[in-house]
Write an enzyme that holds these catalytic residues in place. Structure first.
Site, short mmCIF file in Angstrom:
data_model
loop_
_atom_site.label_atom_id
_atom_site.label_comp_id
_atom_site.label_asym_id
_atom_site.label_seq_id
_atom_site.Cartn_x
_atom_site.Cartn_y
_atom_site.Cartn_z
N ARG A 166 25.73 -47.13 45.03
CA ARG A 166 26.61 -46.46 44.26
C ARG A 166 27.92 -46.59 44.80
O ARG A 166 28.91 -45.64 44.68
CB ARG A 166 26.46 -45.14 43.52
N SER A 239 23.67 -40.51 34.76
CA SER A 239 23.35 -39.72 35.80
C SER A 239 24.42 -39.05 36.55
O SER A 239 25.37 -39.78 36.96
CB SER A 239 22.66 -40.74 37.04
N GLU A 335 28.26 -38.28 41.08
CA GLU A 335 28.20 -39.84 41.02
C GLU A 335 29.55 -40.15 40.19
O GLU A 335 30.29 -40.96 40.68
CB GLU A 335 26.88 -40.38 40.21
#
Length: 339
Positions: A166, A239, A335
């Site tokens: 990520r 998420s 995130e």
């Protein structure tokens, strides 16, 4: 301010959490020329610029006192097709899932595991978006970005993007690179990635023994729809926390206390823990404080039940982080980008 910019525009429709904050100025850029013109005008007017894609990986906690430059470019094209390998290029403003489906409709495989991810093509490399065993880096063939420091346009090869979990060079240098278009290396021959059990199981349930790329995409879409809320119905950014990667000794300590911990050994000897499992074990699944909450089916997803502010969601996220650290000694990293 130029005549092309709108003033005091609500961004509720431009972020998947549905947070109602305002942009001081707002402009949709449909081409490279419009991007350059907007950046030049902002510089002349001494107005900062905030670049916005699909708003699917973003938590807005306040009004944006800047020019919000919304990337709205469209278009995709096949650059190479030798009968087996295919390179497809798409503009940054292309919505991600429809783009994936368009490649599958043409008989190209490679993006099927990344189906039904919200956002735009231009935002995908920023986070090195990934799902069900495939990441952007696995299908990446290059991108073109504008350097906001120099005004130059530069092409990036795979190794120059420094993709991580990520993560990318673009995320680590916020505000510098404005991605204009992205290229993907696809194939006419399916190389199925079915390492994740639920995908294989869903195909078996459907009686599919030799799946096509479209069948894999359909299976993943059905799984995601069952597990994750539709942002059009319940505000969310997918998420919310990264799966933490910890030393093996930490994972073993947690396993000794919680034998059911969901963990995956990594090539470097570390262990990736399932953040959703940690959050669910701590009792946060389905939690709600006003309109800020944790999804009832997936503890990894924070949701806006209607009128939650970004600050309220951020406060909930920090409380979850503190609780997980106290219980497990593990730090969770958010995130979405925070503004």
């Amino acid at each position: 301010m130029t005549a092309h910019w709108q003033e005091q525009v609500s961004l509720k429709a431009y972020n998947t959490f549905g947070i109602d904050v305002k942009a001081r100025y707002f402009f949709q850029a449909h081409s490279d020329a419009e991007v350059r013109a907007a950046l030049a005008e902002a510089q002349q007017c001494n107005v900062p610029v905030f670049v916005l894609g699909g708003g699917s990986n973003l938590l807005l906690t306040r009004d944006i006192d800047a020019l919000v430059l919304h990337m709205a470019s469209r278009g995709q094209r096949v650059l190479l097709d030798d009968g087996s390998r295919v390179v497809v290029e798409a503009e940054a403003g292309e919505p991600w899932h429809p783009f994936v489906q368009s490649t599958l409709a043409k008989g190209f495989s490679g993006l099927e595991n990344l189906s039904l991810i919200p956002g735009t093509v231009g935002a995908a490399p920023m986070q090195n978006v990934g799902a069900y065993g495939v990441e952007i880096k696995d299908v990446f063939a290059g991108l073109t970005a504008l350097d906001r420091e120099t005004g130059e346009v530069r092409d990036f090869a795979l190794e120059e993007c420094a993709f991580g979990y990520r993560d990318s060079v673009f995320k680590r240098n916020p505000g510098r690179w404005l991605i204009l278009r992205v290229r993907f290396a696809l194939s006419r021959a399916l190389q199925a990635h079915l390492d994740y059990g639920p995908v294989r199981q869903r195909l078996v349930e459907q009686g599919i023994e030799q799946p096509t790329a479209q069948a894999i995409s359909d299976a993943i879409c059905s799984i995601r729809r069952e597990k994750l809320p539709d942002p059009a119905e319940l505000g969310n950014a997918g998420s919310f926390f990264k799966n933490p990667v910890v030393p093996a000794a930490v994972a073993e300590r947690i396993r000794a206390q919680h034998p059911g911990v969901v963990a995956y050994a990594q090539a470097d000897g570390q262990v990736k823990l399932a953040a959703g499992w940690l959050i669910e074990q701590a009792g946060w699944k389905g939690y709600r404080d006003g309109d800020a909450g944790v999804h009832r089916l997936q503890a990894l997803v924070l949701v806006n039940h209607g009128q939650a502010s970004g600050a309220q969601l951020h406060d909930l996220a920090r409380r979850i982080q503190a609780d997980i650290y106290e219980r497990f000694g593990v730090e969770l990293e958010m995130e979405p980008n925070l503004y």
